[in-house]
Design a protein around this motif. Structure first.
Motif, PDB file in Angstrom:
ATOM      1  N   LEU A 703     -15.003 -27.804 -17.293  1.00  0.00           N
ATOM      2  CA  LEU A 703     -14.095 -28.943 -17.348  1.00  0.00           C
ATOM      3  C   LEU A 703     -13.843 -29.512 -15.954  1.00  0.00           C
ATOM      4  O   LEU A 703     -13.894 -30.736 -15.737  1.00  0.00           O
ATOM      5  CB  LEU A 703     -12.765 -28.524 -17.991  1.00  0.00           C
ATOM      6  N   LEU A 704     -13.590 -28.636 -14.970  1.00  0.00           N
ATOM      7  CA  LEU A 704     -13.343 -29.103 -13.608  1.00  0.00           C
ATOM      8  C   LEU A 704     -14.576 -29.796 -13.030  1.00  0.00           C
ATOM      9  O   LEU A 704     -14.473 -30.795 -12.296  1.00  0.00           O
ATOM     10  CB  LEU A 704     -12.917 -27.931 -12.723  1.00  0.00           C
ATOM     11  N   THR A 705     -15.739 -29.271 -13.340  1.00  0.00           N
ATOM     12  CA  THR A 705     -16.974 -29.882 -12.845  1.00  0.00           C
ATOM     13  C   THR A 705     -17.119 -31.299 -13.376  1.00  0.00           C
ATOM     14  O   THR A 705     -17.380 -32.250 -12.606  1.00  0.00           O
ATOM     15  CB  THR A 705     -18.195 -29.042 -13.281  1.00  0.00           C
ATOM     16  N   ALA A 706     -16.968 -31.454 -14.686  1.00  0.00           N
ATOM     17  CA  ALA A 706     -17.106 -32.777 -15.288  1.00  0.00           C
ATOM     18  C   ALA A 706     -16.050 -33.740 -14.743  1.00  0.00           C
ATOM     19  O   ALA A 706     -16.328 -34.924 -14.510  1.00  0.00           O
ATOM     20  CB  ALA A 706     -16.984 -32.660 -16.801  1.00  0.00           C
ATOM     21  N   PHE A 715     -12.225 -34.387  -6.038  1.00  0.00           N
ATOM     22  CA  PHE A 715     -13.420 -33.623  -5.661  1.00  0.00           C
ATOM     23  C   PHE A 715     -13.115 -32.516  -4.660  1.00  0.00           C
ATOM     24  O   PHE A 715     -13.536 -31.374  -4.814  1.00  0.00           O
ATOM     25  CB  PHE A 715     -14.480 -34.570  -5.084  1.00  0.00           C
ATOM     26  N   LYS A 716     -12.351 -32.818  -3.658  1.00  0.00           N
ATOM     27  CA  LYS A 716     -12.124 -31.857  -2.576  1.00  0.00           C
ATOM     28  C   LYS A 716     -11.418 -30.607  -3.099  1.00  0.00           C
ATOM     29  O   LYS A 716     -11.831 -29.475  -2.812  1.00  0.00           O
ATOM     30  CB  LYS A 716     -11.302 -32.516  -1.475  1.00  0.00           C
ATOM     31  N   GLU A 721     -11.871 -24.814  -5.282  1.00  0.00           N
ATOM     32  CA  GLU A 721     -11.674 -23.843  -6.357  1.00  0.00           C
ATOM     33  C   GLU A 721     -13.012 -23.211  -6.754  1.00  0.00           C
ATOM     34  O   GLU A 721     -13.111 -22.006  -7.007  1.00  0.00           O
ATOM     35  CB  GLU A 721     -11.026 -24.529  -7.565  1.00  0.00           C
ATOM     36  N   MET A 722     -14.049 -24.031  -6.781  1.00  0.00           N
ATOM     37  CA  MET A 722     -15.379 -23.515  -7.136  1.00  0.00           C
ATOM     38  C   MET A 722     -15.874 -22.498  -6.103  1.00  0.00           C
ATOM     39  O   MET A 722     -16.462 -21.470  -6.455  1.00  0.00           O
ATOM     40  CB  MET A 722     -16.380 -24.679  -7.217  1.00  0.00           C
ATOM     41  N   ALA A 741     -21.918 -24.368 -11.506  1.00  0.00           N
ATOM     42  CA  ALA A 741     -20.934 -25.435 -11.620  1.00  0.00           C
ATOM     43  C   ALA A 741     -20.732 -26.148 -10.284  1.00  0.00           C
ATOM     44  O   ALA A 741     -20.603 -27.375 -10.216  1.00  0.00           O
ATOM     45  CB  ALA A 741     -19.602 -24.859 -12.121  1.00  0.00           C
ATOM     46  N   PHE A 742     -20.719 -25.348  -9.193  1.00  0.00           N
ATOM     47  CA  PHE A 742     -20.532 -25.933  -7.867  1.00  0.00           C
ATOM     48  C   PHE A 742     -21.685 -26.884  -7.543  1.00  0.00           C
ATOM     49  O   PHE A 742     -21.483 -28.000  -7.043  1.00  0.00           O
ATOM     50  CB  PHE A 742     -20.438 -24.815  -6.831  1.00  0.00           C
ATOM     51  N   ASN A 743     -22.909 -26.456  -7.805  1.00  0.00           N
ATOM     52  CA  ASN A 743     -24.077 -27.294  -7.531  1.00  0.00           C
ATOM     53  C   ASN A 743     -24.058 -28.558  -8.379  1.00  0.00           C
ATOM     54  O   ASN A 743     -24.401 -29.651  -7.915  1.00  0.00           O
ATOM     55  CB  ASN A 743     -25.355 -26.502  -7.788  1.00  0.00           C
TER      56      ASN A 743
END
Length: 781
Positions: A703-706, A715-716, A721-722, A741-743
């Motif tokens: 969810l955070l990625t999307a 984004f920052k 968090e990632m 997810a980070f990538n």
């Protein structure tokens, strides 16, 4: 005579008016009595008559002492004489050819003045019965063939019942009814009066139809008897008629009748206060009066009381309703300054339809409980009887509980039966047990429905009211905690009981429970604000299986959903339909919730959020996702934590579609912080995550990625968090998922930036903007 002399020690002479044989030695014949005046000169007789003035005291008569000690009432000659002329004007057709059949004692104003002195005034025949029993009365009617009969209501009821033994009152013709009345009453009865109590209009109408002009009236000792009477041929249901000739009547502001006139008493014996102010005497009785001058009695002013909510109650009105039941000999209402009414009831053991002596106590309570339910149907909710006690003895004059007329001395009754009365008020609710769990039904619920404790029963998995054909599911289930299903919803309670009274007063507990509404009645579902502290341990859940949609609710909701201003009724129906309706009607329900959550009335919006939050227990997981999505959009404060914590327990909550829809929203800073905190809770846990925890972490990372890809301002913080999760060595699966997810976050963000690598963020406000915010168009280019 010896027995009479022993009781009346001041009597000097006894006179025998008429006899078939010689009198005893110490008794005078009527002729001997007249001869006693022979030595007295006639001139002295004339002088004595001349000395008497109309205003002089003629006699003293005592009240019955219904509300206090009996009072001696002083009557002048004017009182007595004027009253006879007033009655004559009101009843001009009574004369010397009439016969009065009497049983009322001579300490009763009607017995002494209307009957005895009336018969003398009219020159009519006065017949006194040896006993007031109904069989004696009928025998005397056949013997004396009266034309006039004056009585309290009870005798008219007995007479009506005696006639009913000879003819089918419901089916017989009018001619047959007239013949039956004539057989029982002697064949000449044409005038009747019922007073000093309530008589059903049906009985008035019956006698009037069969040739007896039965009139209604009201009077009191202080008025030498009657004050009002139905004019012949003008009876009106429940009325005591119009003011008699010669008396003025008016009602005070509180409805108390006030009287003034020549036959109102002189005053009270040995009393400084005559009770008369500016010529007016207050009767102590509350009345209403219609536009035609017909009066209707409400009750004694001193007997009327108020309950603890300040609502006025007339005990006599309620007690009179029991007069239709032959099985009840006497009933006494209690409720002054109390939460509800109760009664003391004494059965009529002479009632031949039921043998009370062979009944158990429970059977008797069931029998009389059903009668009370019938009476309650004719009463306002605050007047209804909630509890009753069957007493083991009748009320008595010897114990100071009844007057000579048979009316109650209420204070004495309440004092003598104090323990029984207090026992009926000790418990404010009735308890029904399911295992160790209690469901408490408050007494006011019984009052509102006109029920007694006996009318509410636990039958299997339901609370039932047989008299009203009502049923409410009550089912105990053992889950991780004790849960009780009441109607369509489930409840848990830290204190081990559910108070049904609290449930129906607070919308957080009853919204969506249509089965509960049908059981208690929609009028009882109230909005008493936030639940009290003692009820905050109660929580609402949805049952494992959804109920079928209520078709009446569907139709009603179609009308309500179009309203611009959503209200509690609409929210109640929407709460039911959201978890029960089919997909076709779901969109209408969602549209309504959108109105509720966006409404400026914070209370309605808050209740809407509470209803949606409880769907975390809905059996349909898709409905959970819909509710969660709605709440994400509208619960933007720190309270979002409660939403996430509740719904996140659902496995498979986050689908790709749901994540996509949420990522397109503009989450608040507080909402993002709640998601971060949920992740850190798992990150900082000492124990390795289980499968459900791991699945939740995966979903939140996705969810955070999307969201980060679509919202550069976030984004920052999301990237930070990632990074934390990519360094977590406790769970390799989570670490790898975090790296992916980070990538994905970084790649997606760069793709969003495009060739210029500039973030579309306003320097002044820090908010995002797009092309429509920065392009201007000239119409003439």
């Amino acid at each position: 005579m010896d027995e009479v002399r022993s009781k009346l020690c001041h009597v000097r002479h006894a006179v025998l008016i008429e006899s078939g044989g010689p009198p005893p030695d110490d008794v005078l014949t009527f002729q001997q009595f007249l001869q006693l005046g022979d030595p007295f000169p006639s001139r002295l007789v004339g002088a004595a008559i001349e000395r008497v003035r109309l205003e002089d005291l003629a006699t003293v008569m005592y009240t019955s002492g219904t509300t206090q000690q009996p009072k001696g009432i002083k009557f002048s000659h004017l009182n007595i004489v004027s009253k006879r002329f007033a009655r004559a004007i009101a009843l001009p057709e009574i004369g010397e050819d009439d016969t009065f059949l009497c049983y009322l004692p001579l300490f009763h104003t009607f017995g002494r003045y209307f009957e005895m002195l009336g018969a003398i005034f009219w020159g009519a025949t006065y017949v006194f019965m040896e006993s007031p029993k109904i069989d004696t009365m009928v025998a005397n009617m056949k013997l004396a063939k009266p034309t006039v009969f004056i009585s309290i209501p009870k005798k008219w009821i007995q007479l009506y019942e005696k006639i009913a033994e000879n003819v089918d009152i419901e089916m017989a013709s009018e001619a047959a009814l007239r013949r039956a009345v004539a057989r029982v009453t002697g064949g000449r009865l044409r005038w009747g009066l019922s007073a000093a109590g309530y008589l059903d209009p049906e009985i008035f109408r019956f006698f009037q139809m069969t040739g007896v002009e039965l009139m209604s009236g009201f009077g009191m000792t202080e008025a030498t008897g009657g004050i009002t009477m139905t004019p012949p041929g003008e009876y009106r249901d429940n009325s005591v008629g119009k003011a008699l000739p010669g008396i003025e009547v008016r009602l005070a502001e509180d409805g108390e009748m006030m009287i003034r006139g020549p036959y109102v008493m002189v005053g009270y014996l040995h009393a400084k206060n005559s009770g008369i102010v500016d010529g007016w005497f207050r009767t102590g009785d509350i009345f209403t009066c219609d536009k035609d001058g017909f009066y209707e009695i409400v009750d004694r002013k001193k007997e009327i009381y108020k309950n603890i909510r300040g609502e006025t109650i007339s005990p006599q009105k309620i007690e009179n309703l029991f007069s239709d039941f032959e099985s009840v000999k006497r009933v006494f209402l209690v409720g002054d300054h109390r939460a509800y009414n109760t009664v003391l009831l004494y059965p009529n053991y002479d009632y031949d339809q039921v043998n009370f002596t062979k009944m158990t106590r429970e059977e008797m309570r069931d029998f009389f409980g059903s009668l009370i339910v019938s009476v309650n149907q004719f009463l306002a909710s605050y007047e209804r009887i909630v509890n009753f006690e069957i007493i083991d003895r009748d009320f008595s004059a010897e114990r100071g509980e009844l007057t000579q007329k048979g009316t109650f001395k209420r204070k004495a009754v309440e004092e003598n039966f104090r323990e029984l009365i207090e026992a009926m008020y000790r418990k404010r609710y009735t308890i029904f047990r399911l295992g160790r769990f209690e469901v408490r039904v408050p007494n006011w619920f019984l009052r509102e429905h006109g029920l007694t404790i006996e009318n509410l029963k636990l039958a299997g998995n339901a609370l039932v009211i047989p008299a009203l054909h009502k049923r409410l599911r009550l089912r105990l289930t053992q889950q991780p905690e004790t849960v009780i299903q009441i109607g369509e919803l489930c409840y848990t309670a830290d204190q081990g009981f559910i108070d049904l009274g609290e449930i129906v007063q607070h919308p957080v507990f009853w919204l969506g429970n249509l089965e509960l509404e049908e059981f208690v009645g929609s009028a009882l579902l109230r909005d008493a604000g936030s639940p009290p502290r003692k009820s905050r341990g109660v929580r609402v859940k949805l049952p494992p299986r959804a109920a079928c949609p209520n078709l009446k609710a569907v139709r009603e909701f179609r009308r309500l959903r179009k309203a611009d201003k959503p209200d509690l009724r609409g929210l109640h129906l929407a709460a039911h339909l959201f978890v029960t309706c089919n997909t076709k009607n779901l969109q209408h329900t969602l549209d309504f919730f959108e109105k509720v959550l966006a409404h400026k009335d914070e209370r309605v919006g808050r209740l809407g959020r509470i209803v949606l939050k409880r769907t975390q227990f809905a059996p349909n997981i898709e409905r959970r996702r819909i509710a969660f999505h709605l709440l994400v959009r509208h619960e933007r404060s720190e309270r979002f934590k409660e939403v996430l914590d509740g719904f996140a327990k659902t496995r498979s909550l986050f689908t790709r579609r749901l994540i996509q829809e949420i990522s397109e929203l503009n989450l608040s800073r507080q909402q993002l912080q709640v998601i971060f905190a949920a992740l850190r809770h798992h990150l900082n846990s000492d124990s390795p995550p289980g499968e459900s925890e791991r699945a939740l972490v995966f979903s939140l990372l996705e969810l955070l990625t999307a969201y980060g890809v679509r919202h550069p301002t976030a984004f920052k913080s999301i990237r930070a968090e990632m990074v934390r999760w990519t360094f977590d060595r406790r769970d390799e699966k989570i670490r790898k998922r975090a790296e992916a997810a980070f990538n994905k976050l970084r790649t997606g963000f760069r793709r969003w930036l495009g060739p210029n690598q500039q973030i579309a963020v306003s320097v002044e406000t820090g908010t995002e903007y797009g092309w429509p915010d920065v392009l201007n168009f000239e119409d003439n280019l």
